[in-house]
Motif scaffolding. Structure first.
Motif, PDB file in Angstrom:
ATOM      1  N   CYS A   1       0.777  -1.086  -0.081  1.00  0.00           N
ATOM      2  CA  CYS A   1      -0.126  -0.159  -0.134  1.00  0.00           C
ATOM      3  C   CYS A   1       0.906   1.249  -0.139  1.00  0.00           C
TER       4      CYS A   1
ATOM      5  N   GLY B   1      -0.548   4.269  -0.415  1.00  0.00           N
ATOM      6  CA  GLY B   1      -1.681   5.495  -0.221  1.00  0.00           C
ATOM      7  C   GLY B   1      -0.967   6.760   0.617  1.00  0.00           C
ATOM      8  N   THR B   2      -1.660   7.614   0.759  1.00  0.00           N
ATOM      9  CA  THR B   2      -0.861   8.885   1.584  1.00  0.00           C
ATOM     10  C   THR B   2      -0.573   8.169   3.117  1.00  0.00           C
ATOM     11  N   GLY B   3      -1.594   7.525   3.655  1.00  0.00           N
ATOM     12  CA  GLY B   3      -1.267   7.170   5.061  1.00  0.00           C
ATOM     13  C   GLY B   3      -0.025   6.229   5.018  1.00  0.00           C
ATOM     14  N   CYS B   4      -0.028   5.096   4.284  1.00  0.00           N
ATOM     15  CA  CYS B   4       1.030   4.296   4.436  1.00  0.00           C
ATOM     16  C   CYS B   4       2.639   4.782   4.030  1.00  0.00           C
TER      17      CYS B   4
ATOM     18  N   CYS C   1      -4.556   3.279  -1.614  1.00  0.00           N
ATOM     19  CA  CYS C   1      -5.033   2.837  -0.028  1.00  0.00           C
ATOM     20  C   CYS C   1      -5.858   1.711  -0.134  1.00  0.00           C
ATOM     21  N   SER C   2      -5.119   0.785   0.759  1.00  0.00           N
ATOM     22  CA  SER C   2      -5.773  -0.545   1.153  1.00  0.00           C
ATOM     23  C   SER C   2      -6.868  -0.591   2.091  1.00  0.00           C
ATOM     24  N   GLY C   3      -6.779   0.546   3.017  1.00  0.00           N
ATOM     25  CA  GLY C   3      -8.083   0.798   3.888  1.00  0.00           C
ATOM     26  C   GLY C   3      -7.772   0.964   5.287  1.00  0.00           C
ATOM     27  N   LEU C   4      -7.024  -0.080   5.845  1.00  0.00           N
ATOM     28  CA  LEU C   4      -6.690   0.045   7.356  1.00  0.00           C
ATOM     29  C   LEU C   4      -5.548   0.921   7.708  1.00  0.00           C
ATOM     30  N   CYS C   5      -5.681   2.303   7.233  1.00  0.00           N
ATOM     31  CA  CYS C   5      -4.468   3.061   7.122  1.00  0.00           C
ATOM     32  C   CYS C   5      -3.926   3.191   8.820  1.00  0.00           C
TER      33      CYS C   5
ATOM     34  N   LEU D   1       0.762  -1.409   5.134  1.00  0.00           N
ATOM     35  CA  LEU D   1       0.244  -2.865   4.705  1.00  0.00           C
ATOM     36  C   LEU D   1       0.749  -3.559   3.691  1.00  0.00           C
TER      37      LEU D   1
HETATM   38  S1  FES Z   1      -2.984   4.514   2.860  1.00  0.00           S
HETATM   39 FE1  FES Z   1      -2.504   2.555   3.486  1.00  0.00          FE
HETATM   40  S2  FES Z   1      -4.219   1.680   4.286  1.00  0.00           S
HETATM   41 FE2  FES Z   1      -4.733   3.708   3.768  1.00  0.00          FE
END
Ligand code: FES
Ligand code: SF4
Ligand code: SF4
Length: 597
Positions: free
Chosen positions: A8, A10-13, A46-50, A55
């Motif tokens: 993942c 996404g921004t959070g990861c 994003c895979s969801g569980l930020c 992840l």
């Molecule tokens: S950014 Fe990785 S789970 Fe949301």
């Protein structure tokens, strides 16, 4: 067997170092390549569980690892990929302490249904080939063989309502634009997501940009438009990059341009970057901004489907609405309408944030209860605290108290209780949240974002801000609550656009459900949640304090000292921030009446 490792990004990861994890995994794969034909590493959205990122998911085994660090990469390849053994410490632990191997068995994912997010977290968003391999652009090919009426009938049959906030029926909007003879016509994607805490649309644009384009292409075919714009907030650097790249890739494949897939239909899309004003999420302000004018709303006595961008018929939908369209065309409107409730069909994406154990991006069938969303998917409230309220719909929405946790989440029910679906921000609050301060936060935010064009919004917000600041500072007066209600109802009735008419919602719902908290602030100079600094002091309960000194470690003003080498005391240097109370595992720090007033 060839395996794919999904990382993942996404921004959070990414913020938690997932790019380094991806590099380390790629290096570990290269090092192991001599032993076996192992796998490829794919960076996804994003895979969801930020909350538990970065992840990593290994497919097709569907083994999901959480909080992965670069130094885990070698072990993941050697143990899991080559030897088929899971690594326990990287697995999710459920509430009974059991390790969960597969994503689908994790309760966070188990209750979800993914349509808008069907590819997010699964494909490499930079690759049009991956999108096509997952069925992408098949709906466009199908739509090219359908008449405008057939496309719109599918959308009408699906019952889909706009996911941007107002919940207007999408099919009806499209038909109004399609029947107009005038030309040119435009389609617009509203990607100006600006609610604090919301990241749904940004995640879709970043993680599956072609699904947005495909939905817009189908919409353009249906209404007879040859040009489209994606208006994306400037801060979404990744989403802007991702959408621009997707447009270029689609042009190269003949999906956009002079001749769509060899037909005589032409279509051009471009990205417009918003300047960061929240009001530009309002459709008429957004169009004004695309035209190169100041992003101010206009009165909507003429609908934008008739006179929108440059005075021409325009269909504007938000990111999530567009991304549902390919599914509707492929599966059929009827199939979509089978999901959710009668008046709110399909699914809804939410950014679940705040005081909830598992924050992240979720997609659930409409009609799910708030309780299921917050407690089963979100894992409940951390640190054994009590749920207090949830804000839906961002600054334009309202809060829902614990007594209403079993109401279904759909457009009409939320409206009935004074809030709204909005675009999908969902902020959970625990008993350490002050509802007056919460309302003040949103009013402050909107004060800075109101364009100032109409008096009820401009002056109403300023007046509300000053009253709420006084209440939180201990200077509230009898009659303030009634005054807030009166200003709120005037703003609802008289504001020019939805920003002003929905701005009082956080204030009015907190008064509706937490009036006693307002009264405690005004009459007793007390903040029951212990948040308003002017009204709160902290004290240590020596009967429950264990002397662990965790509070001392977090206190920014060094206001906590040991008492005779034993239990701590809070001194006069206390700033009232409450960090000590949040960190104390024994609930030994109590908020009491006090502070500066
Ligand atoms: S950014 Fe990785 S789970 Fe949301
Ligand atoms: S964190 Fe709580 S238990 Fe530990 S010393 Fe501070 S008040 Fe006492
Ligand atoms: S409330 Fe903040 S400043 Fe006061 S003692 Fe606790 S941590 Fe320190």
């Amino acid at each position: 067997m060839t395996r794919t490792i999904l990382v993942c990004c996404g921004t959070g990861c990414r913020a938690n170092g997932s790019m380094d994890v991806s590099l380390a995994l790629t290096a570990a794969v290269a090092a192991a390549a001599a032993d076996a034909n192992v796998c490829c590493v794919t960076e996804t959205g994003c895979s969801g569980l930020c909350e538990l990122g970065p992840l990593v998911r290994i497919m097709p085994d569907d083994i999901m690892y959480y909080r992965v660090r670069p130094f885990d990469a070698h072990e993941i390849i050697q143990k899991t990929v080559l030897a088929g053994e899971p690594i326990e410490r990287l697995l999710f632990k459920d509430s009974s302490g059991n390790h969960v191997l597969h994503q689908a068995d994790n309760p966070f994912y188990g209750h979800q249904k993914k349509i808008a997010l069907r590819n997010v977290g699964i494909i490499d968003s930079r690759s049009i080939d991956e999108y096509i391999a997952h069925g992408g652009y098949s709906a466009l090919a199908r739509a090219l063989e359908m008449t405008s009426d057939e496309i719109i009938r599918e959308v009408e049959e699906s019952g889909i309502r706009g996911r941007g906030g107002a919940g207007f029926p999408t099919g009806r909007k499209w038909r109004s634009a399609a029947v107009l003879e005038s030309s040119p016509k435009y389609v617009i994607c509203n990607g100006d997501e600006g609610d604090p805490g919301a990241f749904m649309d940004g995640s879709i644009m970043d993680g599956d940009p072609h699904s947005v384009l495909e939905g817009m292409m189908i919409g353009a075919l249906a209404i007879g438009a040859e040009e489209g714009f994606l208006y994306i907030r400037d801060e979404y650097i990744q989403a802007v990059k991702s959408m621009k790249k997707a447009i270029r890739a689609a042009e190269k494949r003949g999906l956009l341009g002079e001749s769509i897939l060899g037909t005589n239909r032409k279509l051009y899309f471009s990205v417009v970057r918003g300047g960061g004003a929240f009001v530009c999420g309002e459709s008429t302000a957004l169009m004004s901004s695309i035209e190169g004018n100041v992003g101010e709303p206009r009165a909507k006595y003429i609908h934008s489907v008739e006179k929108g961008l440059w005075g021409c018929p325009t269909v504007i939908n938000n990111v999530e609405t567009w991304t549902n369209i390919p599914f509707i065309i492929n599966a059929g409107g009827k199939k979509f309408a089978e999901i959710g409730t009668e008046g709110s069909t399909g699914t809804k994406v939410f950014a679940l944030v705040g005081k909830v154990k598992y924050t992240g991006l979720v997609e659930v069938p409409m009609g799910i209860t708030l309780r299921k969303l917050i407690f089963e998917i979100g894992g409940g409230i951390p640190n054994n605290r009590k749920f207090k309220a949830v804000q839906t719909g961002g600054p334009s929405g309202g809060c829902i108290p614990a007594s209403l946790l079993d109401i279904p989440v759909d457009f009409d029910t939320l409206k009935e209780y004074g809030t709204m679906m909005g675009s999908g921000g969902m902020i959970v609050m625990d008993d350490h949240s002050c509802m007056v301060e919460f309302a003040r936060y949103y009013v402050n935010f909107l004060c800075g974002e109101s364009c100032g064009k109409c008096t009820p919004c401009r002056e109403g917000l300023r007046h509300m801000q000053s009253i709420l600041t006084n209440i939180c500072s201990g200077y509230g007066r009898e009659g303030d609550i009634e005054l807030l209600e009166m200003i709120g109802s005037t703003m609802i009735d008289c504001s020019l656009c939805a920003l002003g008419s929905s701005a009082p919602n956080p204030v009015l719902t907190t008064i509706r459900y937490f009036r006693d908290e307002y009264e405690a602030h005004i009459r007793e100079h007390r903040c029951p949640a212990g948040v308003c600094k002017a009204l709160t002091a902290f004290s240590v309960n020596h009967a429950t304090c264990k002397g662990c000194m965790a509070c001392n470690a977090v206190c920014p003003t060094r206001a906590i000292v040991r008492l005779n080498g034993g239990f701590p005391i809070i001194t006069k240097s206390c700033d009232g921030c409450g960090s000590c109370r949040d960190v104390c595992r024994f609930n030994a720090i109590e908020a009491v009446k006090g502070g500066r007033v």
